[in-house]
Design an enzyme around this catalytic site. Structure first.
Site, short mmCIF file in Angstrom:
data_model
loop_
_atom_site.label_atom_id
_atom_site.label_comp_id
_atom_site.label_asym_id
_atom_site.label_seq_id
_atom_site.Cartn_x
_atom_site.Cartn_y
_atom_site.Cartn_z
N SER A 77 0.80 -1.22 0.00
CA SER A 77 0.00 0.00 0.00
C SER A 77 0.84 1.27 0.00
CB SER A 77 -0.96 0.01 1.20
OG SER A 77 -0.26 -0.09 2.41
N HIS A 131 1.58 5.13 4.31
CA HIS A 131 0.80 5.77 3.26
C HIS A 131 1.27 7.20 3.03
CE1 HIS A 131 -2.78 2.81 4.02
NE2 HIS A 131 -1.67 2.23 3.59
#
Length: 232
Positions: free
Chosen positions: A144, A190
């Site tokens: 991610s 992230h």
């Protein structure tokens, strides 16, 4: 002339549905193969348990490759990269691969295959370092962070090349919302991926003459942060 040969900063035509995307395909394939290998290892060790395979199974691959600040302190620097190809269960894999596919299928024709790979790797590296410095004791894995780098890169490329911006806008909004609402998400990974992905895309689109300098400087900064960790 293929999109890979476009001069950085020029407008790329919309890719045909059947356009080749070798880096996207390779990244998804590697992630899937690693997940299959991990699932087999979990089944051999613990028997067939759908919960472990789908949700939260940990295999020897995870034990040796997931991101761990303490392990990196001990010299296991490979974890900064191997963590990008490990997922905690097939549902975790599926979510990240769908997001990777959505972003990369647009970004690879727009930037080119090599720029996509460079952006992915640098974003993942940045995500791992963000975890190291801000969530040192956490165990994390997944693509991610690198995928979030593709989100910001797609937005930057879209702004420069005047592409439709609805997809990067939706992906970024979805990513931000799920990061803070869903449990277990790594905010640091992230955020680190988003930042580095944007820098890489800026180098490929807005600063063609300084592209090598910017990318090299980014890589050097990440390496220096890795080395500096040994002395902090």
């Amino acid at each position: 002339m293929s999109n890979d040969q476009l001069t950085p900063g020029t407008t790329a035509p919309q890719a045909a549905p059947g356009a080749r995307r070798p880096v996207m395909t390779a990244l998804i394939a590697v992630n899937v193969l690693v997940a299959i290998a991990a699932s087999v290892m979990i089944t051999i060790a613990d028997g067939f348990d759908p919960g472990l395979i789908l949700l939260d199974g940990v295999s020897p691959l995870h034990e040796r490759g997931e991101m761990s600040g303490k392990a990196v302190d001990g010299g296991e620097y490979w974890r900064l990269f191997t963590t990008l190809f490990l997922h905690y269960g097939l549902l975790h894999l599926l979510a990240n691969m769908v997001l990777l596919w959505l972003a990369a299928r647009r970004l690879e024709p727009a930037l080119g295959s090599v720029p996509l790979l460079v952006t992915y790797v640098l974003s993942g590296f940045g995500a791992s370092l963000a975890v190291y410095y801000t969530a040192h004791d956490s165990l994390t894995a997944g693509a991610s962070g690198a995928v979030f780098g593709l989100f910001s890169a797609l937005l930057v490329a879209g702004l420069k090349q005047r592409l439709d911006l609805w997809l990067p806008a939706v992906l970024l909004a979805f990513g931000v919302v799920t990061t803070f609402l869903l449990p277990g998400m790594s905010v640091a990974a992230h955020a680190g991926g988003l930042l580095v992905g944007a820098v890489a895309a800026l180098a490929y689109t807005y600063a063609a003459s300084l592209r090598t300098v910017i990318l090299t400087a980014t890589a050097v900064i990440l390496v220096v942060l890795t080395v500096a960790a040994r002395f902090l």
